[in-house]
Structures are given as structure tokens and as C-alpha cells.
Design a protein around this motif. Structure first.
Motif, short mmCIF file in Angstrom:
data_model
loop_
_atom_site.label_atom_id
_atom_site.label_comp_id
_atom_site.label_asym_id
_atom_site.label_seq_id
_atom_site.Cartn_x
_atom_site.Cartn_y
_atom_site.Cartn_z
N LYS A 175 0.79 -1.14 0.22
CA LYS A 175 -0.20 -0.07 0.07
C LYS A 175 0.88 1.17 -0.04
O LYS A 175 0.66 2.42 -0.62
CB LYS A 175 -0.86 0.06 1.14
N ASN A 176 1.97 1.38 0.79
CA ASN A 176 2.79 2.41 0.95
C ASN A 176 3.55 2.57 -0.48
O ASN A 176 3.75 3.86 -0.83
CB ASN A 176 3.93 2.24 1.99
N LYS A 177 3.67 1.53 -1.23
CA LYS A 177 4.30 1.83 -2.42
C LYS A 177 3.43 2.36 -3.64
O LYS A 177 3.72 3.10 -4.32
CB LYS A 177 5.00 0.41 -2.85
N LEU A 178 2.03 1.92 -3.32
CA LEU A 178 1.09 2.21 -4.48
C LEU A 178 0.82 3.76 -4.10
O LEU A 178 0.75 4.57 -5.17
CB LEU A 178 -0.17 1.50 -3.97
N ASN A 240 13.86 1.86 -11.07
CA ASN A 240 13.97 1.94 -9.64
C ASN A 240 13.19 0.76 -9.04
O ASN A 240 14.00 0.14 -8.14
CB ASN A 240 13.60 3.27 -9.25
N LEU A 241 12.16 0.54 -9.52
CA LEU A 241 11.40 -0.64 -8.86
C LEU A 241 12.05 -1.81 -9.12
O LEU A 241 12.11 -2.70 -8.14
CB LEU A 241 9.82 -0.75 -9.42
N ILE A 242 12.63 -2.10 -10.32
CA ILE A 242 13.27 -3.37 -10.67
C ILE A 242 14.45 -3.58 -9.73
O ILE A 242 14.85 -4.62 -9.09
CB ILE A 242 13.72 -3.62 -11.98
N THR A 243 15.31 -2.42 -9.54
CA THR A 243 16.59 -2.42 -8.66
C THR A 243 15.99 -2.72 -7.07
O THR A 243 16.67 -3.50 -6.27
CB THR A 243 16.92 -1.27 -8.61
N GLU A 244 15.00 -2.07 -6.67
CA GLU A 244 14.53 -2.09 -5.20
C GLU A 244 13.81 -3.65 -5.20
O GLU A 244 14.28 -4.18 -3.88
CB GLU A 244 13.18 -0.96 -5.12
N TYR A 245 13.08 -4.02 -5.81
CA TYR A 245 12.61 -5.30 -5.64
C TYR A 245 13.55 -6.33 -5.57
O TYR A 245 13.74 -7.43 -4.76
CB TYR A 245 11.75 -5.65 -6.73
N LYS A 254 8.34 -11.47 -4.22
CA LYS A 254 7.60 -10.39 -4.62
C LYS A 254 7.80 -10.00 -6.08
O LYS A 254 9.00 -10.02 -6.41
CB LYS A 254 7.56 -9.21 -3.98
N ARG A 255 6.73 -9.75 -6.71
CA ARG A 255 7.25 -9.47 -8.25
C ARG A 255 6.22 -8.37 -8.48
O ARG A 255 4.96 -7.95 -8.18
CB ARG A 255 6.79 -10.76 -9.09
N ILE A 256 6.71 -7.58 -9.75
CA ILE A 256 6.01 -6.60 -10.27
C ILE A 256 5.53 -7.04 -11.76
O ILE A 256 6.27 -7.85 -12.28
CB ILE A 256 6.54 -5.06 -10.48
N ILE A 257 4.31 -6.38 -12.10
CA ILE A 257 3.96 -6.64 -13.71
C ILE A 257 4.00 -5.50 -14.45
O ILE A 257 3.12 -4.44 -13.90
CB ILE A 257 2.64 -7.65 -13.75
N ILE A 258 4.30 -5.43 -15.48
CA ILE A 258 4.42 -4.37 -16.26
C ILE A 258 3.68 -4.63 -17.46
O ILE A 258 4.08 -5.64 -18.34
CB ILE A 258 5.78 -3.98 -16.79
N LEU A 259 2.76 -3.65 -18.02
CA LEU A 259 2.24 -3.88 -19.41
C LEU A 259 2.76 -3.06 -20.28
O LEU A 259 3.01 -1.97 -20.17
CB LEU A 259 0.47 -3.31 -19.25
N HIS A 260 3.43 -3.68 -21.34
CA HIS A 260 4.26 -2.85 -22.41
C HIS A 260 4.47 -3.77 -23.62
O HIS A 260 4.39 -4.97 -23.55
CB HIS A 260 5.73 -2.66 -21.76
N TRP A 261 4.89 -3.12 -24.43
CA TRP A 261 5.23 -3.75 -25.96
C TRP A 261 6.42 -4.18 -25.80
O TRP A 261 7.52 -3.85 -25.36
CB TRP A 261 5.16 -2.46 -27.01
N VAL A 262 6.64 -5.51 -26.67
CA VAL A 262 7.69 -6.13 -26.73
C VAL A 262 8.07 -6.50 -28.04
O VAL A 262 7.53 -7.17 -28.66
CB VAL A 262 7.77 -7.53 -25.93
N PRO A 263 9.05 -6.18 -28.68
CA PRO A 263 10.40 -5.70 -28.08
C PRO A 263 10.26 -4.10 -27.87
O PRO A 263 9.70 -3.59 -28.76
CB PRO A 263 11.53 -5.94 -29.01
#
Length: 599
Positions: A175-178, A240-245, A254-263
């Protein structure tokens, strides 16, 4: 003189070939693209407009083509035209069609995300793929996740349908991160109605106008997922989030999900991320409604039909294609050049790719039918002497290798002609004159025999025609001032003299005899001078007439035998050399009987 020197070097490269090629024009952009909307109605010359969105790869590939048109094809009125980021192909087509109604403006878009369709608006044409396909994905960075934890179950799409799933909490952001993520200006937060009263997973995305399609999908499919669009803060925040996690959750709990175009310029190295396993579009009605965004989608090129009359641009547009490794190269460069804020990022990356891919982008240049260049070969086709049999075939193979390498003689086709010199002066001279009168004749390859070379190299001096011999050893041809257009790939007989003398010194041989044919007079003079200077004794010096009878050869060998000459230097040509060895064997004057000879 420059043309002559180039020709000479290429001949030496493979025994027969001459250089006649221009240096590849390197692309070194020295002007910044003029990003213009081209609203000047008084323009009276054709302008080419390359549409660009703010998507980095679109920016770079458009600039690559921009610099190619300006600096390689020399088009002057080329412009980059910024447009709003949209991946609605029909909006793009309408933009191209609208400009096509103005005869002085021709629009190109190098990056349209859509699968091929034969249905196109009027005045819009298709030019093929520009790069490999891509897709939207639910991306999970894996720098902090053990490989053992990357199970199929932990990446299942069904996780997000059931908040009781074992892996669900792994993707829930604190919650704090959100709260920290949503305090940025221009951040858009989508609260999924399915999440009312529940602790939900949050997907992070860049711009809502790119990926807003996900809202209906989440609601209709009953997924417990919210979305935050971070806007211009996206790239920095994700990094920053990737480094922090990775630091706080070293085992990937804990994992994060990112919606993005690849590549993309962020996600191009597949070793750094994985994806949630999303079901096929054909099975999910919500995915179909949003256009199957998670399936591979082609990246295509479209242009105004105004350009169809320009064959050079047509060829360049249809030939333009960047491989997957090129896209990865560009993405890495975007990351590298981003560190230097003084540089124009997209121009620098595009220029760097062009400067390192000269050979590749030359394929985008429309080539006229190649001009035939000829080398006149004079070969002893009727002589079976070892080393002569395959001369013509080897020459053709060398020419074929050069023709296949487009960097050596671009725009030209090298051909080897053949005539039978028969090692006879009259036949060689006839072939030389015939070749001289032929257009696009670069030079002569051959002939094989020294005695037939001298007459034509004398003529070559006045006809500006190079003669390159592969086997003429005559000492008389050493003088480059007398024969400036003569070259050979074999040394003259003089180079052997030093070797003979050193061998004789090592074995303590002091007495030597010489056998030679008529044309070796100057060589023998040099040999005798060196023998005398090194204090060797010349026992016999015997000249043999060319095509002499075996009885004459036998008589000469008997003279050497009577003089007790065991060391014999023979400068003889085939077939005289073969007859001499045969007679020496009969007279027991070969190595097993104590005699030593060299030819």
C-alpha cells in the motif's frame, strides 16, 4: 594513375583480377532533421515526409531512413513530421491519404502496428515489413527471481481470477508503495470495480492512450487487477522498482507486472524478463474485442501513392528491413546514448547504426544492370604440363567469387575470356590484338611462357593495357621502367640464385655445372657472376637448344659426366626438362648414383 593502381592491386589479389570500383559512400549525417508539418503551400518541388510518433524505435528507424534518403540517395527535401502517438492504423492511413491529395507532399510511415490487409484506403500503398513482429505482454522482470521459482504455475494468467491462489500475493504491491507511485503528476489510476472490497494486484503501464484497452478486458474477464499509468515517469520508475525489488526480495517472493510492448527500448533482452502466460486470443472474447493485442503483430510500412513513380524510393522502401539483432542493437544504443544529455538521442543512435552497417543498407539502393568487365586470358589450353590444366577454370572461379562479393565491384560483372596461346609467339600476339580491340577490357591474364610474354608487354606500354602473367620467370622482364604495365605472381629466376649458393655452401660443394635453354642467357650471366664472387668453380656451362633431340641431350650429359660434375643446375622448360631427366637416369647420373641436380 589511381585507376591503374587499383586495377593492379586487384589483379595480384587473385592472380588475375583488376580493380575498378568506387569507394562506398559512407553515411555521416551532418544536418539535423527538420521536424516540420510542411504547411507551405508555395512549395513547387516534391517533399517527402516521414511520420514519427514519440515511440523510440519508431523515431530511430524513421531517422535511419531519413539519413539514407538525404545522404545516400541525395534527396534534399526530406522532413520528419511529428504525429500523435496512435496505433489505430486507420487513423494513420487517413493521415497519409489526406497528405496525398497535395501533389507536392508524399508521406511515409515506417512503423504501423497491424497485420497485413489487402483493404487499403485510396492513395495509400503497402511497402512490406520494417522490423520483426511484436506484441503487448504482461512482463515480469526476473533479475530478482530464482530460476527454480519461475514455474508455469507462478506465471499463469488464472492467478488473477482467484485472490486465494497460492501465487496471487506475490504480485500485490504494498500500500505504501502504491501511494508513492500515485503521487506523481499526470499519473492515471484505474480502479477495477471487481476489486471493490478486495486486495488487488496492480499492473504498471506507460500511457493510457496506448494501453487503455486493458480496462474492459479486466472487467469482462473478472480479473482482480488494477492499473496505474505512470506517463512520463514510467521508465525511471520501472528501473528503480526493478532495482528495489531485487534488493528487498532477493528470492523473488514479490514481483511486479508491467504492461508494455515487446520488443521495446526497455524490454529487448529476453534474459532479463519473462511474461505472464496469456491465453490465445481465439479463445477469449474480450481479447478479440480489443484486437488481439497480446498476439504477435506485424510492423509494416505504408506510403503515399505519389511516390510510386519514383523507382529509387520504391526499391528502398520495399528493401528496408531491420533484423531482430538490429533492433536489439538500437535499443542498447538508446540506453547508452541516453546517459549523454548533450547529444540528440535519436539522431545519434540512427547515425551510429548507419555508420556500422554500410554493407547492409547498400541493399536498399536500386542497382542498374551490372556492367560487364573483361579480362583476356591467354592459356596454353593444348599443353598438358602439370599446373597448366586448370588455369582457365581457376580464373573463372576467382571471378565468380569477386562477383558474389558486392563490396568489391558493386555494379559490375567480371568475366574471364580464354584464348589458346599454345606457348607460341604468333598465337599470343594474335590474342593480344583481339583483346585490345574489345570494349571494357581491363587487361591480359597470361601468357604462360616467358618467351611469348616479352613482345606483348612491349606493346602494352603504349596501349595502356596491363599484362599479368602467372608463370613467366624471365629475368628480362624485371625492369619495371621498361615494362611499367607488366606484373606477375611468380618471381623471376634470379630469386633462386641465392638459395642455390647457400645450399652449396652448407653441403660444402665447390664445383658446379649449368644446363640452360636459349632464353635463359641473362639469368645464366647473373648466376656465373655470383658463382665467381662466392669462389665456386664453374666446371661446365652448356646451352641446350629448345626442342632438341634426345641424342643431343645425351651427348651434353656425357660431357658433364666425363668432367666428373656431380652438382648440376638446370634451367630447362618442359618438355626439354623431362627428356633431360630421362637421359640422366639412363646414364646413372641421378641422385642415387651421387649426382645432385635442380631445375
Amino acid at each position: 594513375m589511381t585507376k591503374f593502381l587499383r586495377t593492379s592491386l586487384l589483379l595480384q589479389f587473385f592472380v588475375l583480377i583488376f580493380v575498378f570500383c568506387n569507394l562506398v559512400h559512407e553515411c555521416k549525417p551532418n544536418t539535423q532533421p527538420n521536424e516540420s508539418t510542411l504547411q507551405d503551400e508555395n512549395i513547387n518541388q516534391l517533399h517527402i515526409g516521414l511520420q514519427v510518433t514519440n515511440y523510440p524505435i519508431h523515431q530511430v528507424i524513421s531517422r535511419i531512413f531519413y539519413f539514407f534518403l538525404k545522404n545516400v540517395l541525395n534527396y534534399t527535401n526530406v522532413h520528419l513530421i511529428p504525429i500523435e502517438t496512435t496505433f489505430n492504423e486507420w487513423e494513420i492511413f487517413e493521415n497519409i491519404r489526406r497528405h496525398a491529395t497535395k501533389p507536392t507532399i508524399s508521406i511515409i510511415n515506417m512503423y504501423v502496428r497491424m497485420n497485413y490487409s489487402e483493404k487499403l484506403p485510396e492513395k495509400v500503398s503497402f511497402a512490406g515489413h520494417s522490423i520483426g513482429p511484436g506484441h503487448y505482454g504482461w512482463i515480469v522482470p526476473i533479475s530478482n527471481i530464482w530460476i527454480d521459482n519461475l514455474t508455469h504455475q507462478s506465471l499463469s494468467f488464472n492467478i488473477f481470477k482467484n485472490i486465494s491462489n497460492t501465487h496471487y500475493d506475490q504480485y500485490v504491491i504494498d500500500k505504501n508503495k502504491l501511494k508513492e507511485l500515485t503521487h506523481f503528476p499526470c499519473v492515471v489510476h484505474f480502479n477495477n470495480p471487481n476489486c471493490d472490497g478486495f486486495k488487488c494486484v496492480t499492473i504498471l503501464a506507460e500511457f493510457e492512450n496506448d494501453t487503455g484497452f486493458i480496462k474492459k478486458e479486466l472487467i469482462e474477464m473478472g480479473l482482480f487487477v488494477n492499473v496505474i499509468w505512470l506517463g512520463n515517469n514510467f521508465k525511471k520508475t520501472i528501473k528503480n522498482l526493478i532495482t528495489e525489488y531485487a534488493q528487498n526480495y532477493p528470492f523473488g517472493y514479490k514481483r511486479i507486472i508491467i504492461l508494455h510492448w515487446v520488443p521495446s527500448d526497455i524490454f529487448y533482452d529476453k534474459t532479463n524478463f519473462t511474461e505472464i502466460i496469456i491465453p490465445k486470443c481465439e479463445f477469449i472474447e474480450s481479447f478479440k474485442k480489443s484486437g488481439c493485442k497480446y498476439e504477435n503483430t506485424s510492423i509494416l510500412k505504408y506510403y503515399s501513392t505519389n511516390l510510386e513513380s519514383d523507382s529509387r524510393i520504391q526499391h528502398a522502401l520495399h528493401s528496408f528491413y531491420l533484423r531482430d539483432e538490429d533492433v536489439e542493437y538500437i535499443c542498447k544504443d538508446l540506453e547508452t546514448y541516453k546517459q549523454n544529455m548533450s547529444l540528440d538521442l535519436y539522431n545519434s543512435v540512427a547515425s551510429h547504426w548507419l555508420s556500422n552497417n554500410t554493407y547492409y543498407y547498400r541493399k536498399w539502393i536500386k542497382m542498374e544492370p551490372p556492367i560487364n568487365l573483361f579480362i583476356g586470358g591467354i592459356f596454353p589450353l593444348n599443353i598438358s604440363k602439370s599446373g597448366y590444366e586448370n588455369l582457365f577454370n581457376v580464373s573463372r572461379s576467382a571471378a565468380s567469387a569477386i562477383n558474389k562479393n558486392e563490396s568489391i565491384l558493386p555494379g559490375y560483372n567480371l568475366k574471364i575470356l580464354a584464348s589458346n596461346g599454345q606457348c607460341q609467339s604468333n598465337m599470343v600476339l594474335k590474342s593480344f590484338i583481339h583483346y585490345y580491340t574489345r570494349p571494357n577490357m581491363l587487361g591480359i591474364l597470361g601468357p604462360a611462357c616467358s618467351e611469348t610474354v616479352e613482345p606483348i608487354v612491349g606493346l602494352g606500354k603504349y596501349m595502356n593495357l596491363i599484362v599479368m602473367s602467372y608463370s613467366a620467370e624471365s629475368v628480362n622482364l624485371v625492369n619495371s621502367k621498361s615494362y611499367p604495365y607488366f606484373f606477375r605472381t611468380i618471381g623471376s629466376d634470379l630469386i633462386f640464385i641465392g638459395a642455390y649458393l647457400e645450399i652449396m655452401k652448407i653441403f660444402d660443394w665447390s664445383r658446379v655445372s649449368i644446363l640452360y635453354e636459349n632464353e635463359a642467357v641473362e639469368y645464366i650471366t647473373n648466376l656465373k657472376r655470383n658463382l665467381k664472387y662466392r669462389n665456386f668453380t664453374l666446371v661446365k656451362n652448356i646451352k641446350i637448344n629448345t626442342n632438341c633431340k634426345p641424342t643431343d641431350i645425351k651427348e651434353n650429359l656425357q660431357n658433364l659426366n666425363q668432367a666428373r660434375s656431380k652438382i648440376i643446375i638446370a634451367n630447362l622448360h618442359f618438355p626439354t626438362a623431362a627428356r633431360t631427366i630421362c637421359e640422366a637416369f639412363k646414364l646413372k647420373m641421378t641422385q642415387q648414383y651421387g649426382c645432385r641436380g635442380t631445375d
